[in-house]
Design a protein around this motif. Sequence first.
Motif, PDB file in Angstrom:
ATOM      1  N   ASN A 231       0.882  -1.195  -0.167  1.00  0.00           N
ATOM      2  CA  ASN A 231       0.061  -0.241  -0.051  1.00  0.00           C
ATOM      3  C   ASN A 231       0.906   1.174   0.006  1.00  0.00           C
ATOM      4  OD1 ASN A 231      -2.579  -1.662   1.889  1.00  0.00           O
ATOM      5  ND2 ASN A 231      -3.001  -0.761  -0.223  1.00  0.00           N
ATOM      6  N   PHE A 232       1.925   1.257   0.801  1.00  0.00           N
ATOM      7  CA  PHE A 232       2.889   2.447   0.894  1.00  0.00           C
ATOM      8  C   PHE A 232       3.547   2.760  -0.349  1.00  0.00           C
ATOM      9  CE2 PHE A 232       2.512   1.799   5.497  1.00  0.00           C
ATOM     10  CZ  PHE A 232       2.141   2.919   6.031  1.00  0.00           C
ATOM     11  N   LEU A 233       3.924   1.618  -1.114  1.00  0.00           N
ATOM     12  CA  LEU A 233       4.791   1.844  -1.979  1.00  0.00           C
ATOM     13  C   LEU A 233       4.069   1.643  -3.477  1.00  0.00           C
ATOM     14  CD1 LEU A 233       7.854  -0.645  -1.015  1.00  0.00           C
ATOM     15  CD2 LEU A 233       7.421   1.772  -0.744  1.00  0.00           C
ATOM     16  N   ASN A 234       2.741   1.707  -3.517  1.00  0.00           N
ATOM     17  CA  ASN A 234       1.824   1.437  -4.435  1.00  0.00           C
ATOM     18  C   ASN A 234       2.119   0.175  -5.337  1.00  0.00           C
ATOM     19  OD1 ASN A 234       0.298   3.914  -3.733  1.00  0.00           O
ATOM     20  ND2 ASN A 234       1.885   5.043  -4.735  1.00  0.00           N
ATOM     21  N   LYS A 235       2.298  -0.742  -4.896  1.00  0.00           N
ATOM     22  CA  LYS A 235       2.801  -1.980  -5.653  1.00  0.00           C
ATOM     23  C   LYS A 235       1.570  -3.009  -5.889  1.00  0.00           C
ATOM     24  CE  LYS A 235       7.679  -2.186  -5.523  1.00  0.00           C
ATOM     25  NZ  LYS A 235       7.979  -2.431  -6.981  1.00  0.00           N
ATOM     26  N   GLN A 236       0.554  -2.639  -5.098  1.00  0.00           N
ATOM     27  CA  GLN A 236      -0.492  -3.569  -5.006  1.00  0.00           C
ATOM     28  C   GLN A 236      -1.131  -3.763  -6.403  1.00  0.00           C
ATOM     29  OE1 GLN A 236      -0.448  -0.747  -3.444  1.00  0.00           O
ATOM     30  NE2 GLN A 236      -2.581  -0.070  -3.105  1.00  0.00           N
ATOM     31  N   GLU A 237      -1.796  -4.942  -6.971  1.00  0.00           N
ATOM     32  CA  GLU A 237      -2.195  -5.100  -8.128  1.00  0.00           C
ATOM     33  C   GLU A 237      -3.754  -4.612  -7.988  1.00  0.00           C
ATOM     34  OE1 GLU A 237      -1.476  -8.933  -9.282  1.00  0.00           O
ATOM     35  OE2 GLU A 237       0.694  -8.655  -9.753  1.00  0.00           O
ATOM     36  N   THR A 238      -4.430  -4.422  -7.002  1.00  0.00           N
ATOM     37  CA  THR A 238      -5.365  -4.146  -6.676  1.00  0.00           C
ATOM     38  C   THR A 238      -5.767  -3.159  -5.846  1.00  0.00           C
ATOM     39  OG1 THR A 238      -5.894  -5.676  -4.940  1.00  0.00           O
ATOM     40  CG2 THR A 238      -6.392  -6.517  -6.935  1.00  0.00           C
ATOM     41  N   ARG A 239      -6.816  -2.382  -5.500  1.00  0.00           N
ATOM     42  CA  ARG A 239      -7.202  -1.458  -4.231  1.00  0.00           C
ATOM     43  C   ARG A 239      -7.245  -1.968  -3.091  1.00  0.00           C
ATOM     44  NH1 ARG A 239      -8.156   3.679  -6.576  1.00  0.00           N
ATOM     45  NH2 ARG A 239      -8.395   3.648  -8.851  1.00  0.00           N
ATOM     46  N   PHE A 240      -6.903  -3.028  -2.873  1.00  0.00           N
ATOM     47  CA  PHE A 240      -7.304  -3.806  -1.467  1.00  0.00           C
ATOM     48  C   PHE A 240      -6.340  -2.997  -0.383  1.00  0.00           C
ATOM     49  CE2 PHE A 240      -6.689  -7.288   1.773  1.00  0.00           C
ATOM     50  CZ  PHE A 240      -8.007  -7.595   1.829  1.00  0.00           C
ATOM     51  N   ASN A 241      -6.979  -2.852   0.752  1.00  0.00           N
ATOM     52  CA  ASN A 241      -6.214  -2.045   1.741  1.00  0.00           C
ATOM     53  C   ASN A 241      -5.589  -2.904   2.835  1.00  0.00           C
ATOM     54  OD1 ASN A 241      -5.639  -0.554   3.970  1.00  0.00           O
ATOM     55  ND2 ASN A 241      -7.419   0.904   3.716  1.00  0.00           N
ATOM     56  N   TYR A 242      -4.538  -3.359   2.568  1.00  0.00           N
ATOM     57  CA  TYR A 242      -3.738  -4.402   3.044  1.00  0.00           C
ATOM     58  C   TYR A 242      -3.490  -3.985   4.605  1.00  0.00           C
ATOM     59  CZ  TYR A 242      -2.614  -7.074  -0.672  1.00  0.00           C
ATOM     60  OH  TYR A 242      -2.932  -7.941  -2.027  1.00  0.00           O
ATOM     61  N   ILE A 243      -3.290  -2.458   4.967  1.00  0.00           N
ATOM     62  CA  ILE A 243      -3.131  -1.971   6.290  1.00  0.00           C
ATOM     63  C   ILE A 243      -4.349  -2.322   7.251  1.00  0.00           C
ATOM     64  CG2 ILE A 243      -2.649   0.170   7.701  1.00  0.00           C
ATOM     65  CD1 ILE A 243      -1.485   1.253   4.990  1.00  0.00           C
ATOM     66  N   PHE A 244      -5.405  -2.089   6.593  1.00  0.00           N
ATOM     67  CA  PHE A 244      -6.726  -2.403   7.451  1.00  0.00           C
ATOM     68  C   PHE A 244      -6.931  -3.884   7.757  1.00  0.00           C
ATOM     69  CE2 PHE A 244     -11.035  -4.180   7.270  1.00  0.00           C
ATOM     70  CZ  PHE A 244     -11.572  -3.738   8.660  1.00  0.00           C
ATOM     71  N   PHE A 245      -6.399  -4.686   6.602  1.00  0.00           N
ATOM     72  CA  PHE A 245      -6.341  -6.116   6.821  1.00  0.00           C
ATOM     73  C   PHE A 245      -5.464  -6.670   7.498  1.00  0.00           C
ATOM     74  CE2 PHE A 245      -6.451 -10.618   4.976  1.00  0.00           C
ATOM     75  CZ  PHE A 245      -7.634 -10.771   5.338  1.00  0.00           C
ATOM     76  N   THR A 246      -4.490  -6.073   7.662  1.00  0.00           N
ATOM     77  CA  THR A 246      -3.431  -6.413   8.702  1.00  0.00           C
ATOM     78  C   THR A 246      -3.610  -6.306  10.306  1.00  0.00           C
ATOM     79  OG1 THR A 246      -1.489  -5.706   7.079  1.00  0.00           O
ATOM     80  CG2 THR A 246      -1.073  -5.880   9.539  1.00  0.00           C
ATOM     81  N   LEU A 247      -4.303  -5.069  10.312  1.00  0.00           N
ATOM     82  CA  LEU A 247      -5.099  -4.772  11.694  1.00  0.00           C
ATOM     83  C   LEU A 247      -5.968  -6.093  11.908  1.00  0.00           C
ATOM     84  CD1 LEU A 247      -5.288  -3.178  14.074  1.00  0.00           C
ATOM     85  CD2 LEU A 247      -6.679  -1.852  13.034  1.00  0.00           C
ATOM     86  N   LEU A 248      -6.660  -6.380  10.956  1.00  0.00           N
ATOM     87  CA  LEU A 248      -7.874  -7.449  11.192  1.00  0.00           C
ATOM     88  C   LEU A 248      -7.407  -8.823  11.423  1.00  0.00           C
ATOM     89  CD1 LEU A 248     -10.851  -8.012  11.048  1.00  0.00           C
ATOM     90  CD2 LEU A 248     -10.743  -8.592   8.655  1.00  0.00           C
ATOM     91  N   VAL A 249      -6.222  -9.231  10.696  1.00  0.00           N
ATOM     92  CA  VAL A 249      -5.436 -10.458  10.907  1.00  0.00           C
ATOM     93  C   VAL A 249      -4.847 -10.567  12.480  1.00  0.00           C
ATOM     94  CG1 VAL A 249      -3.448 -11.678  10.213  1.00  0.00           C
ATOM     95  CG2 VAL A 249      -4.985 -10.814   8.369  1.00  0.00           C
ATOM     96  N   ALA A 250      -4.278  -9.511  12.740  1.00  0.00           N
ATOM     97  CA  ALA A 250      -3.703  -9.308  14.162  1.00  0.00           C
ATOM     98  C   ALA A 250      -4.848  -9.439  15.210  1.00  0.00           C
ATOM     99  CB  ALA A 250      -3.083  -7.984  14.418  1.00  0.00           C
ATOM    100  N   PHE A 251      -5.557  -8.972  15.229  1.00  0.00           N
ATOM    101  CA  PHE A 251      -6.894  -9.110  16.208  1.00  0.00           C
ATOM    102  C   PHE A 251      -7.486 -10.524  16.287  1.00  0.00           C
ATOM    103  CE2 PHE A 251      -6.399  -4.815  16.806  1.00  0.00           C
ATOM    104  CZ  PHE A 251      -6.246  -4.481  18.275  1.00  0.00           C
ATOM    105  N   ILE A 252      -7.595 -11.129  15.012  1.00  0.00           N
ATOM    106  CA  ILE A 252      -8.097 -12.521  14.922  1.00  0.00           C
ATOM    107  C   ILE A 252      -7.508 -13.400  15.641  1.00  0.00           C
ATOM    108  CG2 ILE A 252      -8.847 -14.318  13.302  1.00  0.00           C
ATOM    109  CD1 ILE A 252      -9.886 -12.276  11.388  1.00  0.00           C
ATOM    110  N   LEU A 253      -5.862 -13.215  15.134  1.00  0.00           N
ATOM    111  CA  LEU A 253      -5.037 -14.186  15.607  1.00  0.00           C
ATOM    112  C   LEU A 253      -4.808 -14.183  17.403  1.00  0.00           C
ATOM    113  CD1 LEU A 253      -2.023 -14.009  13.285  1.00  0.00           C
ATOM    114  CD2 LEU A 253      -3.467 -15.919  13.663  1.00  0.00           C
TER     115      LEU A 253
END
Length: 272
Positions: A231-253
Amino acid sequence: MEGKMISKEILYYICLYKKNLQNNFKIYQEYKLDFFIGLFSIFFQLIIFLLFFEIYFHKFKAFPNWNKEELIFMYSLNIIVIGIYNMFFQNMWSIGWFYIRQGELDYLMVRPLNILFQIICKKFLFENIILIFSGFFFLFYSLCKLKIEISFFLVIKIFIILISGVIIIFSINLFFLSLSFWIDDSTFIALSIYNLKEYGRFPIKIFPKIIRYILTFLLPYSFTSYYPSLNFLNKQETRFNYIFFTLLVAFILLNFSYKFWNIGIKRYSSTN
Protein backbone atom coordinates in the motif's frame (compact mmCIF):
# COMPACT_ATOMS: atom_id res chain seq x y z
CA MET A 1 -20.43 1.63 37.75
CA GLU A 2 -19.08 -1.36 35.84
CA GLY A 3 -17.29 0.98 33.43
CA LYS A 4 -15.51 2.70 36.33
CA MET A 5 -14.38 -0.65 37.74
CA ILE A 6 -12.95 -1.66 34.35
CA SER A 7 -11.17 1.69 34.06
CA LYS A 8 -9.68 1.29 37.55
CA GLU A 9 -8.51 -2.23 36.70
CA ILE A 10 -6.85 -1.02 33.49
CA LEU A 11 -5.10 1.80 35.38
CA TYR A 12 -4.00 -0.70 38.03
CA TYR A 13 -2.43 -2.96 35.40
CA ILE A 14 -0.75 0.02 33.73
CA CYS A 15 0.78 1.06 37.07
CA LEU A 16 1.98 -2.52 37.71
CA TYR A 17 3.48 -2.72 34.24
CA LYS A 18 5.28 0.60 34.75
CA LYS A 19 6.61 -0.58 38.13
CA ASN A 20 7.93 -3.84 36.66
CA LEU A 21 9.52 -1.92 33.79
CA GLN A 22 11.32 0.35 36.26
CA ASN A 23 12.49 -2.60 38.38
CA ASN A 24 13.88 -4.37 35.30
CA PHE A 25 15.68 -1.20 34.26
CA LYS A 26 17.30 -0.98 37.71
CA ILE A 27 18.59 -4.53 37.26
CA TYR A 28 20.15 -3.49 33.95
CA GLN A 29 21.88 -0.59 35.72
CA GLU A 30 23.49 -3.11 38.07
CA TYR A 31 24.77 -5.26 35.19
CA LYS A 32 25.88 -2.68 32.65
CA LEU A 33 28.46 -4.95 31.04
CA ASP A 34 25.78 -7.52 30.15
CA PHE A 35 23.68 -4.74 28.64
CA PHE A 36 26.51 -3.51 26.40
CA ILE A 37 27.40 -7.06 25.36
CA GLY A 38 23.76 -7.53 24.35
CA LEU A 39 23.85 -4.23 22.42
CA PHE A 40 27.00 -5.25 20.58
CA SER A 41 25.56 -8.68 19.73
CA ILE A 42 22.41 -7.19 18.20
CA PHE A 43 24.41 -4.51 16.37
CA PHE A 44 26.75 -7.18 14.96
CA GLN A 45 23.79 -9.25 13.69
CA LEU A 46 22.38 -6.13 12.06
CA ILE A 47 25.66 -5.39 10.24
CA ILE A 48 25.97 -9.00 9.03
CA PHE A 49 22.44 -8.94 7.61
CA LEU A 50 23.04 -5.62 5.83
CA LEU A 51 26.22 -7.02 4.24
CA PHE A 52 24.35 -10.08 2.96
CA PHE A 53 21.56 -7.80 1.77
CA GLU A 54 24.03 -5.75 -0.30
CA ILE A 55 25.54 -8.89 -1.82
CA TYR A 56 22.15 -10.42 -2.72
CA PHE A 57 20.77 -7.18 -4.13
CA HIS A 58 23.72 -6.13 -6.27
CA LYS A 59 25.34 -9.42 -7.27
CA PHE A 60 22.50 -11.93 -7.51
CA LYS A 61 19.62 -9.58 -8.38
CA ALA A 62 17.35 -11.69 -6.17
CA PHE A 63 14.53 -9.13 -5.91
CA PRO A 64 13.07 -8.29 -9.33
CA ASN A 65 10.76 -5.26 -9.53
CA TRP A 66 11.99 -3.94 -6.18
CA ASN A 67 14.56 -1.21 -5.83
CA LYS A 68 16.95 -0.91 -2.89
CA GLU A 69 15.01 1.80 -1.02
CA GLU A 70 11.74 -0.15 -1.26
CA LEU A 71 13.40 -3.21 0.25
CA ILE A 72 14.92 -1.08 3.02
CA PHE A 73 11.45 0.32 3.78
CA MET A 74 10.03 -3.19 4.11
CA TYR A 75 13.04 -4.38 6.12
CA SER A 76 12.80 -1.44 8.54
CA LEU A 77 9.17 -2.23 9.39
CA ASN A 78 10.14 -5.83 10.10
CA ILE A 79 13.07 -5.10 12.43
CA ILE A 80 11.10 -2.48 14.40
CA VAL A 81 8.36 -5.05 15.02
CA ILE A 82 10.90 -7.73 16.00
CA GLY A 83 12.77 -5.26 18.22
CA ILE A 84 9.59 -4.29 20.09
CA TYR A 85 8.56 -7.93 20.51
CA ASN A 86 11.98 -9.04 21.77
CA MET A 87 12.18 -6.10 24.16
CA PHE A 88 8.78 -6.47 25.85
CA PHE A 89 7.79 -10.13 25.44
CA GLN A 90 11.05 -12.03 25.90
CA ASN A 91 9.88 -13.88 29.01
CA MET A 92 7.25 -15.77 27.02
CA TRP A 93 10.00 -18.22 26.08
CA SER A 94 9.93 -19.42 29.70
CA ILE A 95 6.29 -20.59 29.52
CA GLY A 96 7.00 -24.24 28.70
CA TRP A 97 10.29 -25.22 30.34
CA PHE A 98 10.00 -22.98 33.42
CA TYR A 99 6.41 -22.08 34.30
CA ILE A 100 4.64 -25.27 33.22
CA ARG A 101 7.27 -28.02 33.55
CA GLN A 102 8.78 -26.73 36.81
CA GLY A 103 5.44 -25.79 38.34
CA GLU A 104 6.21 -22.08 38.67
CA LEU A 105 2.79 -21.39 37.20
CA ASP A 106 1.31 -22.44 40.56
CA TYR A 107 2.62 -19.27 42.20
CA LEU A 108 1.14 -17.06 39.47
CA MET A 109 -2.28 -18.74 39.66
CA VAL A 110 -2.80 -17.87 43.36
CA ARG A 111 -2.26 -14.17 42.72
CA PRO A 112 -5.25 -11.97 41.81
CA LEU A 113 -3.63 -10.95 38.52
CA ASN A 114 -3.81 -12.09 34.92
CA ILE A 115 -1.33 -14.98 34.57
CA LEU A 116 -0.07 -14.03 31.11
CA PHE A 117 0.40 -10.42 32.27
CA GLN A 118 2.60 -11.62 35.13
CA ILE A 119 4.77 -13.68 32.77
CA ILE A 120 5.20 -10.82 30.31
CA CYS A 121 6.17 -8.34 33.05
CA LYS A 122 8.85 -10.58 34.54
CA LYS A 123 11.60 -9.77 32.05
CA PHE A 124 12.48 -7.10 29.48
CA LEU A 125 15.44 -7.00 27.08
CA PHE A 126 16.32 -3.30 26.82
CA GLU A 127 19.28 -3.93 24.50
CA ASN A 128 16.74 -4.37 21.67
CA ILE A 129 16.39 -0.59 21.72
CA ILE A 130 19.23 -0.51 19.17
CA LEU A 131 17.14 -2.66 16.81
CA ILE A 132 14.16 -0.32 17.20
CA PHE A 133 16.22 2.85 16.69
CA SER A 134 18.01 1.32 13.69
CA GLY A 135 14.64 0.37 12.21
CA PHE A 136 13.30 3.92 12.54
CA PHE A 137 16.51 5.31 11.03
CA PHE A 138 16.20 3.04 7.96
CA LEU A 139 12.49 3.82 7.76
CA PHE A 140 13.12 7.57 7.69
CA TYR A 141 15.96 7.10 5.19
CA SER A 142 13.80 5.05 2.80
CA LEU A 143 10.87 7.47 3.04
CA CYS A 144 13.15 10.35 2.09
CA LYS A 145 14.76 8.44 -0.79
CA LEU A 146 11.38 7.29 -2.09
CA LYS A 147 10.08 10.87 -1.78
CA ILE A 148 7.09 9.79 0.30
CA GLU A 149 5.67 12.76 2.16
CA ILE A 150 5.81 12.32 5.93
CA SER A 151 2.41 13.42 7.22
CA PHE A 152 0.33 12.86 10.33
CA PHE A 153 -1.82 10.36 8.42
CA LEU A 154 1.30 8.44 7.32
CA VAL A 155 2.56 8.27 10.92
CA ILE A 156 -0.81 6.88 12.07
CA LYS A 157 -0.72 4.19 9.36
CA ILE A 158 2.84 3.18 10.28
CA PHE A 159 1.84 3.04 13.95
CA ILE A 160 -1.08 0.71 13.09
CA ILE A 161 1.22 -1.56 11.05
CA LEU A 162 3.84 -1.77 13.81
CA ILE A 163 1.29 -2.54 16.55
CA SER A 164 -0.43 -5.09 14.31
CA GLY A 165 2.91 -6.71 13.47
CA VAL A 166 3.82 -7.09 17.15
CA ILE A 167 0.39 -8.59 17.88
CA ILE A 168 0.78 -11.07 15.00
CA ILE A 169 4.18 -12.31 16.23
CA PHE A 170 2.94 -12.37 19.83
CA SER A 171 -0.18 -14.36 18.91
CA ILE A 172 1.62 -16.97 16.81
CA ASN A 173 4.20 -17.43 19.54
CA LEU A 174 1.58 -17.66 22.28
CA PHE A 175 -0.28 -20.39 20.40
CA PHE A 176 2.77 -22.62 19.91
CA LEU A 177 4.13 -22.02 23.42
CA SER A 178 0.70 -22.94 24.81
CA LEU A 179 1.14 -26.41 23.34
CA SER A 180 3.34 -27.07 26.39
CA PHE A 181 0.09 -27.69 28.33
CA TRP A 182 -0.36 -30.84 26.21
CA ILE A 183 3.18 -31.93 25.28
CA ASP A 184 6.41 -32.05 27.27
CA ASP A 185 7.81 -28.71 26.13
CA SER A 186 6.86 -26.87 22.93
CA THR A 187 9.61 -24.24 23.18
CA PHE A 188 11.64 -25.86 20.38
CA ILE A 189 8.57 -25.95 18.12
CA ALA A 190 7.71 -22.33 18.92
CA LEU A 191 11.30 -21.24 18.30
CA SER A 192 11.40 -23.03 14.94
CA ILE A 193 8.15 -21.33 13.91
CA TYR A 194 9.37 -17.97 15.25
CA ASN A 195 12.46 -18.11 13.02
CA LEU A 196 10.16 -18.08 9.98
CA LYS A 197 9.49 -14.41 10.76
CA GLU A 198 12.70 -13.64 8.84
CA TYR A 199 10.86 -14.45 5.61
CA GLY A 200 8.40 -11.66 6.35
CA ARG A 201 11.03 -9.04 5.48
CA PHE A 202 11.32 -10.15 1.84
CA PRO A 203 8.97 -9.85 -1.17
CA ILE A 204 6.81 -12.94 -0.91
CA LYS A 205 6.78 -13.61 -4.67
CA ILE A 206 10.41 -14.77 -4.62
CA PHE A 207 9.30 -17.88 -2.69
CA PRO A 208 7.56 -21.03 -4.00
CA LYS A 209 3.76 -21.10 -3.84
CA ILE A 210 3.64 -23.34 -0.78
CA ILE A 211 5.83 -20.90 1.19
CA ARG A 212 3.67 -17.99 0.06
CA TYR A 213 0.56 -19.83 1.24
CA ILE A 214 2.10 -20.57 4.65
CA LEU A 215 3.33 -17.00 5.19
CA THR A 216 -0.07 -15.57 4.21
CA PHE A 217 -2.68 -17.93 5.67
CA LEU A 218 -1.12 -20.33 8.19
CA LEU A 219 1.69 -18.27 9.74
CA PRO A 220 0.95 -14.77 8.42
CA TYR A 221 4.37 -13.22 9.06
CA SER A 222 4.14 -11.48 5.69
CA PHE A 223 1.57 -9.15 7.23
CA THR A 224 4.27 -7.73 9.52
CA SER A 225 5.89 -5.83 6.65
CA TYR A 226 5.40 -7.17 3.10
CA TYR A 227 1.66 -6.74 2.56
CA PRO A 228 1.39 -3.32 4.29
CA SER A 229 4.38 -2.14 2.21
CA LEU A 230 2.40 -2.79 -0.98
CA ASN A 231 0.00 0.00 0.00
CA PHE A 232 2.75 2.45 0.91
CA LEU A 233 4.79 1.77 -2.21
CA ASN A 234 1.78 1.50 -4.57
CA LYS A 235 2.78 -1.99 -5.64
CA GLN A 236 -0.54 -3.74 -5.10
CA GLU A 237 -2.30 -5.02 -8.19
CA THR A 238 -5.71 -4.19 -6.69
CA ARG A 239 -7.10 -1.44 -4.45
CA PHE A 240 -7.14 -3.83 -1.52
CA ASN A 241 -6.37 -2.09 1.80
CA TYR A 242 -3.68 -4.30 3.30
CA ILE A 243 -3.15 -1.92 6.22
CA PHE A 244 -6.71 -2.42 7.47
CA PHE A 245 -6.53 -6.15 6.75
CA THR A 246 -3.26 -6.44 8.71
CA LEU A 247 -5.02 -4.99 11.75
CA LEU A 248 -7.90 -7.42 11.26
CA VAL A 249 -5.54 -10.42 10.96
CA ALA A 250 -3.74 -9.30 14.13
CA PHE A 251 -6.87 -9.19 16.27
CA ILE A 252 -8.28 -12.44 14.89
CA LEU A 253 -5.00 -14.19 15.74
CA LEU A 254 -4.85 -12.57 19.19
CA ASN A 255 -8.40 -13.66 20.01
CA PHE A 256 -7.76 -17.21 18.81
CA SER A 257 -4.39 -17.68 20.55
CA TYR A 258 -5.56 -16.15 23.83
CA LYS A 259 -8.58 -18.48 23.92
CA PHE A 260 -6.25 -21.40 23.22
CA TRP A 261 -4.01 -20.23 26.08
CA ASN A 262 -7.00 -20.10 28.45
CA ILE A 263 -8.00 -23.65 27.47
CA GLY A 264 -4.49 -24.74 28.41
CA ILE A 265 -4.68 -22.89 31.74
CA LYS A 266 -7.93 -24.70 32.60
CA ARG A 267 -6.40 -28.13 32.00
CA TYR A 268 -3.15 -27.32 33.82
CA SER A 269 -2.42 -29.47 36.86
CA SER A 270 0.34 -28.71 39.34
CA THR A 271 3.60 -30.66 39.13
CA ASN A 272 4.09 -30.30 42.91
